[in-house]
Motif scaffolding. Structure first.
Motif, PDB file in Angstrom:
ATOM      1  N   MET A 265      -5.311  35.843  16.470  1.00 38.76           N
ATOM      2  CA  MET A 265      -4.335  34.767  16.596  1.00 38.76           C
ATOM      3  C   MET A 265      -4.032  34.637  18.081  1.00 38.76           C
ATOM      4  SD  MET A 265      -0.722  34.263  14.540  1.00 38.76           S
ATOM      5  CE  MET A 265      -1.519  33.979  12.971  1.00 38.76           C
ATOM      6  N   ASP A 266      -4.369  33.505  18.653  1.00 41.58           N
ATOM      7  CA  ASP A 266      -4.249  33.311  20.104  1.00 41.58           C
ATOM      8  C   ASP A 266      -5.070  34.359  20.854  1.00 41.58           C
ATOM      9  OD1 ASP A 266      -2.530  31.135  19.770  1.00 41.58           O
ATOM     10  OD2 ASP A 266      -0.792  32.448  19.625  1.00 41.58           O
ATOM     11  N   ALA A 267      -6.253  34.659  20.315  1.00 44.05           N
ATOM     12  CA  ALA A 267      -7.234  35.574  20.924  1.00 44.05           C
ATOM     13  C   ALA A 267      -6.836  37.041  20.850  1.00 44.05           C
ATOM     14  CB  ALA A 267      -7.516  35.191  22.374  1.00 44.05           C
ATOM     15  N   ASP A 268      -5.687  37.369  20.237  1.00 43.47           N
ATOM     16  CA  ASP A 268      -5.296  38.765  20.046  1.00 43.47           C
ATOM     17  C   ASP A 268      -5.560  39.170  18.606  1.00 43.47           C
ATOM     18  OD1 ASP A 268      -4.354  39.270  22.647  1.00 43.47           O
ATOM     19  OD2 ASP A 268      -2.439  38.295  22.180  1.00 43.47           O
ATOM     20  N   LYS A 269      -6.008  40.414  18.427  1.00 43.98           N
ATOM     21  CA  LYS A 269      -6.230  40.912  17.073  1.00 43.98           C
ATOM     22  C   LYS A 269      -4.939  40.791  16.268  1.00 43.98           C
ATOM     23  CE  LYS A 269      -6.810  45.134  14.428  1.00 43.98           C
ATOM     24  NZ  LYS A 269      -6.745  46.606  14.468  1.00 43.98           N
ATOM     25  N   MET A 270      -5.067  40.254  15.045  1.00 44.19           N
ATOM     26  CA  MET A 270      -3.898  40.131  14.178  1.00 44.19           C
ATOM     27  C   MET A 270      -3.457  41.522  13.752  1.00 44.19           C
ATOM     28  SD  MET A 270      -3.455  37.630  10.862  1.00 44.19           S
ATOM     29  CE  MET A 270      -3.982  36.187  11.779  1.00 44.19           C
ATOM     30  N   SER A 271      -2.175  41.815  13.942  1.00 43.53           N
ATOM     31  CA  SER A 271      -1.676  43.166  13.686  1.00 43.53           C
ATOM     32  C   SER A 271      -0.186  43.135  13.397  1.00 43.53           C
ATOM     33  CB  SER A 271      -1.954  44.067  14.896  1.00 43.53           C
ATOM     34  OG  SER A 271      -1.230  45.256  14.844  1.00 43.53           O
ATOM     35  N   LYS A 272       0.228  43.913  12.394  1.00 43.36           N
ATOM     36  CA  LYS A 272       1.656  44.008  12.092  1.00 43.36           C
ATOM     37  C   LYS A 272       2.424  44.566  13.286  1.00 43.36           C
ATOM     38  CE  LYS A 272       1.446  44.607   7.031  1.00 43.36           C
ATOM     39  NZ  LYS A 272       0.031  44.910   6.777  1.00 43.36           N
ATOM     40  N   SER A 273       1.815  45.507  13.998  1.00 42.21           N
ATOM     41  CA  SER A 273       2.515  46.123  15.126  1.00 42.21           C
ATOM     42  C   SER A 273       2.769  45.127  16.251  1.00 42.21           C
ATOM     43  CB  SER A 273       1.718  47.316  15.654  1.00 42.21           C
ATOM     44  OG  SER A 273       0.448  46.905  16.126  1.00 42.21           O
ATOM     45  N   LEU A 274       1.890  44.130  16.381  1.00 37.45           N
ATOM     46  CA  LEU A 274       2.074  43.109  17.406  1.00 37.45           C
ATOM     47  C   LEU A 274       2.964  41.970  16.919  1.00 37.45           C
ATOM     48  CD1 LEU A 274      -1.568  42.798  18.843  1.00 37.45           C
ATOM     49  CD2 LEU A 274       0.386  43.972  19.875  1.00 37.45           C
ATOM     50  N   GLY A 275       3.123  41.884  15.604  1.00 38.78           N
ATOM     51  CA  GLY A 275       3.974  40.838  15.043  1.00 38.78           C
ATOM     52  C   GLY A 275       3.289  39.489  14.944  1.00 38.78           C
ATOM     53  N   PHE A 294     -12.357  29.466   2.280  1.00 41.55           N
ATOM     54  CA  PHE A 294     -13.404  28.809   3.063  1.00 41.55           C
ATOM     55  C   PHE A 294     -13.169  29.021   4.557  1.00 41.55           C
ATOM     56  CE2 PHE A 294     -15.700  25.191   4.901  1.00 41.55           C
ATOM     57  CZ  PHE A 294     -16.920  25.303   4.248  1.00 41.55           C
ATOM     58  N   ALA A 295     -11.900  28.981   4.962  1.00 40.96           N
ATOM     59  CA  ALA A 295     -11.575  29.206   6.371  1.00 40.96           C
ATOM     60  C   ALA A 295     -11.982  30.611   6.800  1.00 40.96           C
ATOM     61  CB  ALA A 295     -10.087  28.988   6.600  1.00 40.96           C
ATOM     62  N   LEU A 296     -11.735  31.608   5.958  1.00 44.47           N
ATOM     63  CA  LEU A 296     -12.087  32.992   6.285  1.00 44.47           C
ATOM     64  C   LEU A 296     -13.599  33.185   6.388  1.00 44.47           C
ATOM     65  CD1 LEU A 296      -9.553  34.935   4.028  1.00 44.47           C
ATOM     66  CD2 LEU A 296      -9.592  34.913   6.532  1.00 44.47           C
ATOM     67  N   LEU A 297     -14.358  32.337   5.708  1.00 44.43           N
ATOM     68  CA  LEU A 297     -15.814  32.453   5.705  1.00 44.43           C
ATOM     69  C   LEU A 297     -16.470  31.467   6.671  1.00 44.43           C
ATOM     70  CD1 LEU A 297     -16.362  32.808   1.843  1.00 44.43           C
ATOM     71  CD2 LEU A 297     -16.551  34.624   3.564  1.00 44.43           C
ATOM     72  N   SER A 298     -15.687  30.834   7.524  1.00 43.93           N
ATOM     73  CA  SER A 298     -16.218  29.755   8.369  1.00 43.93           C
ATOM     74  C   SER A 298     -16.940  30.258   9.613  1.00 43.93           C
ATOM     75  CB  SER A 298     -15.092  28.800   8.776  1.00 43.93           C
ATOM     76  OG  SER A 298     -14.096  29.485   9.526  1.00 43.93           O
ATOM     77  N   ALA A 299     -16.859  31.535   9.912  1.00 50.68           N
ATOM     78  CA  ALA A 299     -17.593  32.112  11.042  1.00 50.68           C
ATOM     79  C   ALA A 299     -18.462  33.255  10.531  1.00 50.68           C
ATOM     80  CB  ALA A 299     -16.620  32.629  12.106  1.00 50.68           C
ATOM     81  N   HIS A 300     -19.454  33.639  11.317  1.00 51.94           N
ATOM     82  CA  HIS A 300     -20.283  34.785  10.949  1.00 51.94           C
ATOM     83  C   HIS A 300     -19.378  35.994  10.725  1.00 51.94           C
ATOM     84  CE1 HIS A 300     -23.119  38.117  11.278  1.00 51.94           C
ATOM     85  NE2 HIS A 300     -24.104  37.240  11.100  1.00 51.94           N
ATOM     86  N   TYR A 301     -19.640  36.736   9.669  1.00 54.29           N
ATOM     87  CA  TYR A 301     -18.697  37.777   9.257  1.00 54.29           C
ATOM     88  C   TYR A 301     -18.490  38.864  10.303  1.00 54.29           C
ATOM     89  CZ  TYR A 301     -22.305  41.307   8.259  1.00 54.29           C
ATOM     90  OH  TYR A 301     -23.298  42.230   8.380  1.00 54.29           O
ATOM     91  N   ARG A 302     -19.466  39.083  11.191  1.00 49.18           N
ATOM     92  CA  ARG A 302     -19.318  40.142  12.197  1.00 49.18           C
ATOM     93  C   ARG A 302     -18.628  39.650  13.464  1.00 49.18           C
ATOM     94  NH1 ARG A 302     -23.621  42.288  14.507  1.00 49.18           N
ATOM     95  NH2 ARG A 302     -25.263  40.944  13.686  1.00 49.18           N
ATOM     96  N   GLN A 303     -18.416  38.353  13.560  1.00 50.34           N
ATOM     97  CA  GLN A 303     -17.816  37.787  14.762  1.00 50.34           C
ATOM     98  C   GLN A 303     -16.306  37.612  14.589  1.00 50.34           C
ATOM     99  OE1 GLN A 303     -19.629  37.443  17.526  1.00 50.34           O
ATOM    100  NE2 GLN A 303     -21.281  38.319  16.265  1.00 50.34           N
ATOM    101  N   PRO A 304     -15.547  37.623  15.685  1.00 50.59           N
ATOM    102  CA  PRO A 304     -14.108  37.354  15.569  1.00 50.59           C
ATOM    103  C   PRO A 304     -13.876  35.912  15.120  1.00 50.59           C
ATOM    104  CG  PRO A 304     -14.788  37.441  17.882  1.00 50.59           C
ATOM    105  CD  PRO A 304     -15.963  37.902  17.072  1.00 50.59           C
ATOM    106  N   ASP A 306     -10.675  33.056  15.087  1.00 54.82           N
ATOM    107  CA  ASP A 306      -9.307  32.755  15.495  1.00 54.82           C
ATOM    108  C   ASP A 306      -8.627  31.939  14.402  1.00 54.82           C
ATOM    109  OD1 ASP A 306      -7.309  33.143  17.431  1.00 54.82           O
ATOM    110  OD2 ASP A 306      -7.575  31.118  18.218  1.00 54.82           O
ATOM    111  N   TRP A 307      -7.523  32.445  13.901  1.00 49.21           N
ATOM    112  CA  TRP A 307      -6.812  31.823  12.782  1.00 49.21           C
ATOM    113  C   TRP A 307      -5.808  30.809  13.328  1.00 49.21           C
ATOM    114  CZ3 TRP A 307      -8.000  31.851   7.828  1.00 49.21           C
ATOM    115  CH2 TRP A 307      -7.080  31.359   6.903  1.00 49.21           C
ATOM    116  N   THR A 308      -6.041  29.535  13.038  1.00 48.69           N
ATOM    117  CA  THR A 308      -5.186  28.459  13.536  1.00 48.69           C
ATOM    118  C   THR A 308      -4.963  27.423  12.440  1.00 48.69           C
ATOM    119  OG1 THR A 308      -7.052  27.123  14.309  1.00 48.69           O
ATOM    120  CG2 THR A 308      -6.132  28.733  15.869  1.00 48.69           C
ATOM    121  N   ASP A 309      -3.958  26.581  12.645  1.00 49.06           N
ATOM    122  CA  ASP A 309      -3.725  25.462  11.730  1.00 49.06           C
ATOM    123  C   ASP A 309      -4.922  24.513  11.737  1.00 49.06           C
ATOM    124  OD1 ASP A 309      -1.244  26.454  11.075  1.00 49.06           O
ATOM    125  OD2 ASP A 309      -0.172  25.203  12.520  1.00 49.06           O
TER     126      ASP A 309
END
Length: 332
Positions: A265-275, A294-304, A306-309
């Motif tokens: 999210m905004d190029a940072d790994k999504m993490s509860k500790s980061l909020g 479908f959104a979760l499968l929209s990129a190659h599974y080994r690649q990062p 970015d979760w956005t609207d």
């Protein structure tokens, strides 16, 4: 057509060949059930759900065994119980149920098996005893620890050497350890903490021994596929490999290791500790589970990814186009 999979251990793509086409086995590390899972946690579940479907189609649904565990004893769970005053079993049962319900809304199939850590304490104790007898582990101050130096291939999966781990302070230094990189298989529990009787006193398992014990009990000594997020390569999967291989005469834990990339999210790994997390329960209020899948499968599974609207909106539009094409096709 062969099914080619990228093996994280050998760092190469190769044709997948199960040991037995009538019993194809896959294990994926599941959630620690102390709170709501975030959408980043769901990426692994959806990626491996897709592989589960592919394996079922290729080998037959009755020939594929997929186990995904629930970690239901952990320091985070104990902390949550202290904060809320709720019994641990209620916390873990509640969040395991919510996790299953939310994944179902994403059209994920239920795994064949859903083992729990607390359901396999006896197997964990037995595994510790096997490692102790072989000289791969030692007992100290109520702990049982794995001797990382006893496994020459330690670090092969992650590419992190023992010297690098210590120099980078990536391990806990404790007086009861022979080596700073040794990791805990069993640890003592305080009177107010959950615990089980063992040859080393009342205690509870370390995180890594849990998956090795559950894999052996539910699927066998060597499985075909072991999966999980990239963040589990070290130390979790590295430690699983070491303890399982040493306990079983050098037999590999898995023939193929698969790891999915992070959701960011905004190029940072999504993490509860980061909020910086988005929760499926909130996303499902305004988006269909199929769109989110479908959104979760929209990129190659080994690649990062970015979760956005914008990603969600793009996924919805693409699915709408697919459905229009199906409706317009002959017999649609």
């Amino acid at each position: 057509m062969p099914l080619d999979l990228y093996d994280s251990l050998t760092r190469e793509k190769r044709a997948f060949a199960p040991a037995d086409e009538k019993r194809v086995t896959m294990y994926v590390c599941g959630p620690t059930v102390y709170n709501h899972a975030h959408i980043g946690n769901f990426r692994a579940a959806i990626v491996f759900d897709l592989l589960f479907r592919l394996l079922r189609r290729r080998y037959g649904a009755e020939h594929v065994l997929y186990a995904r565990n629930f970690t239901d004893i952990d320091d985070k769970i104990i902390k949550r119980a202290r904060e809320t005053g709720a019994p641990i079993h209620e916390i873990t049962a509640t969040y395991a149920r919510i996790y299953d319900e939310e994944l179902s809304a994403f059209n994920a199939l239920a795994p064949t098996l859903k083992p729990t850590a607390t359901g396999h304490i006896g197997e964990m104790i037995a595994l510790c005893q096997t490692l102790l007898r072989g000289g791969f582990a030692y007992a100290a101050d109520g702990h049982v620890l794995f001797r990382t130096g006893a496994f020459p291939d330690y670090g092969k999966l992650s590419g992190v050497s023992l010297d690098d781990m210590i120099a980078g302070a990536r391990v806990e230094v404790a007086p009861y350890k022979e080596n700073a990189a040794d990791f805990v298989l069993w640890k003592p529990s305080a009177a107010e903490e959950p615990g089980w009787e063992s040859p080393w006193g009342r205690g509870r398992p370390g995180w890594h021994i849990e998956c090795s014990a559950m894999i052996e009990k539910t699927l066998g000594t060597t499985i075909d596929i072991h999966g999980g997020g990239q963040d589990l390569k070290f130390p979790h999967h590295e430690n699983e490999i070491a303890q399982s291989s040493c306990a079983h005469g050098g037999a590999p834990l898995a023939r193929v290791w698969l790891h999915n990339g992070f959701l960011t999210m905004d190029a940072d790994k999504m993490s509860k500790s980061l909020g910086n997390v988005a929760l499926p329960r909130d996303l499902l209020k305004t988006h269909h589970g199929e769109t989110l899948r479908f959104a979760l499968l929209s990129a190659h599974y080994r690649q990062p990814l970015d979760w956005t609207d914008a990603l969600i909106e793009q996924s919805k539009k693409q699915l709408d186009r697919f459905y229009r094409l199906l409706a317009e096709a002959p017999g649609g």
